[in-house]
Motif scaffolding. Structure first.
Motif, mmCIF file in Angstrom:
data_model
loop_
_atom_site.group_PDB
_atom_site.id
_atom_site.type_symbol
_atom_site.label_atom_id
_atom_site.label_comp_id
_atom_site.label_asym_id
_atom_site.label_seq_id
_atom_site.Cartn_x
_atom_site.Cartn_y
_atom_site.Cartn_z
ATOM 1 N N SER A 130 0.812 -1.219 0.000
ATOM 2 C CA SER A 130 0.000 0.000 0.000
ATOM 3 C C SER A 130 0.847 1.272 0.000
ATOM 4 C CB SER A 130 -0.891 0.008 1.265
ATOM 5 O OG SER A 130 -1.373 1.314 1.520
ATOM 6 N N LYS A 131 0.623 2.120 -1.006
ATOM 7 C CA LYS A 131 1.320 3.431 -1.068
ATOM 8 C C LYS A 131 1.016 4.224 0.205
ATOM 9 C CE LYS A 131 -0.592 6.997 -3.428
ATOM 10 N NZ LYS A 131 -0.746 8.246 -2.644
ATOM 11 N N ASN A 132 -0.252 4.255 0.602
ATOM 12 C CA ASN A 132 -0.651 5.139 1.705
ATOM 13 C C ASN A 132 -0.339 4.578 3.086
ATOM 14 O OD1 ASN A 132 -1.356 6.948 -0.217
ATOM 15 N ND2 ASN A 132 -3.566 6.615 -0.059
ATOM 16 N N ILE B 6 -3.066 22.137 5.881
ATOM 17 C CA ILE B 6 -2.504 21.289 6.946
ATOM 18 C C ILE B 6 -2.789 21.911 8.328
ATOM 19 C CG2 ILE B 6 -0.679 20.222 5.540
ATOM 20 C CD1 ILE B 6 1.273 22.293 6.734
ATOM 21 N N ASP B 7 -3.863 22.691 8.389
ATOM 22 C CA ASP B 7 -4.203 23.362 9.660
ATOM 23 C C ASP B 7 -4.399 22.368 10.797
ATOM 24 O OD1 ASP B 7 -6.443 22.747 7.908
ATOM 25 O OD2 ASP B 7 -7.709 23.455 9.529
ATOM 26 N N LEU B 8 -4.986 21.204 10.513
ATOM 27 C CA LEU B 8 -5.236 20.232 11.598
ATOM 28 C C LEU B 8 -3.931 19.615 12.090
ATOM 29 C CD1 LEU B 8 -8.418 18.489 10.117
ATOM 30 C CD2 LEU B 8 -8.306 20.378 11.758
ATOM 31 N N HIS B 9 -2.976 19.445 11.138
ATOM 32 C CA HIS B 9 -1.650 18.940 11.551
ATOM 33 C C HIS B 9 -1.025 19.940 12.536
ATOM 34 C CE1 HIS B 9 -1.038 16.281 7.779
ATOM 35 N NE2 HIS B 9 -2.177 16.901 7.587
ATOM 36 N N PRO C 105 -11.733 13.883 10.744
ATOM 37 C CA PRO C 105 -10.849 12.707 10.845
ATOM 38 C C PRO C 105 -9.834 12.673 9.701
ATOM 39 C CG PRO C 105 -12.990 12.014 10.033
ATOM 40 C CD PRO C 105 -13.109 13.485 10.333
ATOM 41 N N SER C 106 -8.909 13.637 9.738
ATOM 42 C CA SER C 106 -7.882 13.741 8.695
ATOM 43 C C SER C 106 -6.864 12.609 8.841
ATOM 44 C CB SER C 106 -7.161 15.083 8.826
ATOM 45 O OG SER C 106 -5.838 15.009 8.314
ATOM 46 N N VAL C 107 -6.617 11.892 7.729
ATOM 47 C CA VAL C 107 -5.651 10.782 7.750
ATOM 48 C C VAL C 107 -4.255 11.318 8.067
ATOM 49 C CG1 VAL C 107 -4.525 9.026 6.313
ATOM 50 C CG2 VAL C 107 -6.996 9.391 6.133
ATOM 51 N N GLY C 108 -3.820 12.321 7.324
ATOM 52 C CA GLY C 108 -2.462 12.853 7.501
ATOM 53 C C GLY C 108 -2.268 13.474 8.861
ATOM 54 N N ALA C 109 -3.269 14.204 9.341
ATOM 55 C CA ALA C 109 -3.126 14.848 10.656
ATOM 56 C C ALA C 109 -3.042 13.778 11.752
ATOM 57 C CB ALA C 109 -4.298 15.786 10.911
ATOM 58 N N THR D 106 -12.767 7.963 -1.103
ATOM 59 C CA THR D 106 -12.646 9.005 -2.129
ATOM 60 C C THR D 106 -11.637 8.604 -3.206
ATOM 61 O OG1 THR D 106 -11.938 11.298 -2.520
ATOM 62 C CG2 THR D 106 -10.996 10.217 -0.618
ATOM 63 N N ASP D 107 -10.630 7.809 -2.858
ATOM 64 C CA ASP D 107 -9.606 7.443 -3.848
ATOM 65 C C ASP D 107 -10.135 6.537 -4.945
ATOM 66 O OD1 ASP D 107 -6.823 7.309 -1.482
ATOM 67 O OD2 ASP D 107 -7.923 8.956 -2.402
ATOM 68 N N LEU D 108 -11.319 5.960 -4.727
ATOM 69 C CA LEU D 108 -11.915 5.124 -5.792
ATOM 70 C C LEU D 108 -13.075 5.837 -6.479
ATOM 71 C CD1 LEU D 108 -11.613 1.586 -4.167
ATOM 72 C CD2 LEU D 108 -10.410 2.431 -6.186
ATOM 73 N N ASN E 146 -17.478 13.922 -1.084
ATOM 74 C CA ASN E 146 -17.580 14.695 0.159
ATOM 75 C C ASN E 146 -16.242 15.026 0.797
ATOM 76 O OD1 ASN E 146 -20.459 14.930 0.516
ATOM 77 N ND2 ASN E 146 -20.477 12.704 0.768
ATOM 78 N N ILE E 147 -15.134 14.493 0.271
ATOM 79 C CA ILE E 147 -13.855 14.669 0.963
ATOM 80 C C ILE E 147 -13.007 15.783 0.352
ATOM 81 C CG2 ILE E 147 -11.732 13.496 1.716
ATOM 82 C CD1 ILE E 147 -14.275 12.301 2.970
ATOM 83 N N PHE E 148 -12.828 15.792 -0.951
ATOM 84 C CA PHE E 148 -11.999 16.826 -1.600
ATOM 85 C C PHE E 148 -12.865 17.716 -2.470
ATOM 86 C CE2 PHE E 148 -7.905 15.695 -0.178
ATOM 87 C CZ PHE E 148 -7.866 14.325 -0.060
ATOM 88 N N LEU F 23 -3.461 11.468 -9.996
ATOM 89 C CA LEU F 23 -3.206 10.028 -9.885
ATOM 90 C C LEU F 23 -4.430 9.172 -10.165
ATOM 91 C CD1 LEU F 23 -1.808 7.405 -8.918
ATOM 92 C CD2 LEU F 23 -2.088 8.223 -6.560
ATOM 93 N N ARG F 24 -5.491 9.324 -9.433
ATOM 94 C CA ARG F 24 -6.656 8.436 -9.552
ATOM 95 C C ARG F 24 -7.514 8.824 -10.755
ATOM 96 N NH1 ARG F 24 -4.386 4.671 -6.302
ATOM 97 N NH2 ARG F 24 -3.729 5.637 -4.354
ATOM 98 N N GLY F 25 -7.511 10.101 -11.110
ATOM 99 C CA GLY F 25 -8.217 10.524 -12.325
ATOM 100 C C GLY F 25 -7.544 9.927 -13.552
#
Ligand code: EPZ
Length: 415
Positions: A21-23, A123-126, A161-165, A303-305, A325-327, A369-371
């Protein structure tokens, strides 16, 4: 920039092995900074994003050695704590290095990652999470300097619920004094992989996969070796490739629990899915039915799919609805699909997809990427030849994409 030349119309048949998995790989690569020692990673996908991350680690002073089926990273000699702006701009997910650098060295400098192809990506939540941990944030001339005397564990409530943050706060708190509690944490499986990797290193983390994660600070971490989880988004991509071509393929090395929302949507669309321990088989020989899908944080529809399903639904029977709903800007690939004969109307967060009998080959350009992957799938189903340009976007996240598709019978060439 390279391109794929695709002659459409072939039903995909056969078996494909899903890569790591990349992510999960990107935060785990960042986490190798924390033990100032060796980390041996198995099943690391060899894609542009992981290559870029390894380059940045080497720039900071780490060593990275690729062996047959593993990569050994030694972070004992890291001596720089600044992520170069050029690399931040090329790969915004390098912001994940900040948490590790601050967590280990109490300092990190990086530039605002800048927007990207799918949205502003703030990146405000980070940064809010870092400040709660006692890290001072100074912003000047587009750079962000983070510094802390001590990092003290805290309770942190994420607005979203930010993944990166979630990942960055975990990385910054592994070596902190005391306990950090992250509420409204992201629940993605990649965060469970990060927790498992760090705990193997000697960290004390629990709750990943739930909306509350607790990190008990520790003083030292040790050498580790780890096998990275399969890529659930690549798995979903290949399931859609079978669906759009009316094929029948088997995915090996996949964790079906990570893609339950995807599997149920494909079953609703009239695909037959068979789940075994480490494999998923799809038979899509019946006409696809239209769907209504809303992207949500995990365990909702990913969202990635989104783009891969929009592409697949262009040839379904009836009218489908997608709500992103995400991006805020993740439909840029749609005008390219329309060039191939798709009938799609975008209104704000929603895309209405009216199924057509056929798509037609055309010259199209990947926008992200996904587009970009969605355009490849459309090309596999289209009548005639499709040239997909700007495929560097796609090479960021899919290992040997053309080779895997060729093995499934697709007529696709990389030029
Ligand atoms: C991760 O991005 C993934 N990337 C993305 O995959 C994935 O789409 C995303 O999670 C959602 O699942 C990696 O793991 C490397 P977020 P991330 O923080 O961490 C807003 C792919 O195709 N937000 O959960 O950036 C943000 O703008 C990539 O493999 C803030 O407002 O996602 C977005 O609208 C694309 N402030 C939403 O939250 C913040 O501080 C979700 O972002 C952080 C995020």
């Amino acid at each position: 920039m390279g391109k794929y030349i695709i002659k459409g119309g072939k039903k995909l048949e056969g078996e494909v092995r899903i890569s790591g998995s990349k992510n999960a790989a990107l935060p785990i690569l960042a986490a190798t900074i924390l033990n100032s020692s060796k980390s041996t990673l198995y099943n690391l996908p060899d894609i542009h994003d992981t290559q870029m991350m390894l380059e940045i680690l080497k720039l900071l002073g780490a060593k990275a050695e690729k062996k047959k089926n593993k990569v050994i990273i030694d972070t004992s000699k890291i001596s720089k704590y600044e992520i170069p702006e050029s690399l931040m701009r090329q790969m915004r997910s390098s912001v994940i290095l900040a948490g590790s650098l601050i967590g280990k060295y109490k300092t990190a400098t990086f530039s605002y990652p800048g927007g990207c192809d799918i949205g502003s990506r703030p990146i405000d939540l980070h940064l809010k999470g870092f400040e709660k941990l006692g890290i001072a944030i100074q912003k000047e001339y587009g750079n962000i300097n983070c510094v802390a005397d001590k990092i003290i564990g805290e309770k942190i409530d994420l607005d979203f619920p930010s993944v990166g943050a979630t990942e960055n706060i975990i990385l910054a708190s592994v070596l902190a004094e005391g306990q950090t509690i992250i509420n409204n944490a992201a629940r993605e499986p990649e965060i469970i992989d990060l927790q498992n990797f760090l705990n193997k290193m000697g960290a004390k983390i629990k709750g990943a996969g739930s909306n509350q994660i607790i990190v008990q600070g520790v003083k030292t971490l040790k050498e580790v070796s780890y096998n990275i989880m399969p890529d659930r988004i690549e798995a979903g991509t290949f399931l859609c490739a079978a669906a759009i071509t009316g094929g029948n393929i088997k995915l090996n090395e996949v964790n079906s629990e990570h893609i339950t929302p995807v599997i149920s949507k494909l079953e609703e669309a009239n695909c037959k899915i068979k789940i075994e321990k480490n494999s998923v088989e799809i038979n899509a020989q019946k006409k696809l039915k239209s769907l209504e899908i809303k992207t949500m944080p995990y365990p909702g529809f990913p969202t990635d799919l989104q783009s891969l399903f929009v592409s697949t639904l262009t040839v379904a029977k009836g009218t489908s609805l997608m709500v992103e709903n995400i991006f805020e800007n993740r439909y840029k690939y749609i005008p390219e699909l329309v060039r191939m004969g798709a009938k799609i109307m975008v209104e704000g967060k929603s895309a209405v997809i009216k199924g057509v009998r056929k798509l037609y080959g055309a010259n199209v350009k990947a926008t992200d990427l996904r587009g970009g992957a969605a355009l490849v799938l459309a090309g596999l189903a289209a009548k005639g030849v499709t040239n997909v340009e700007n495929i560097e976007y796609i090479l960021r996240g899919y290992e040997n994409f053309d080779i895997k598709l060729q093995k499934l019978g697709a007529n696709i060439l990389l030029e």
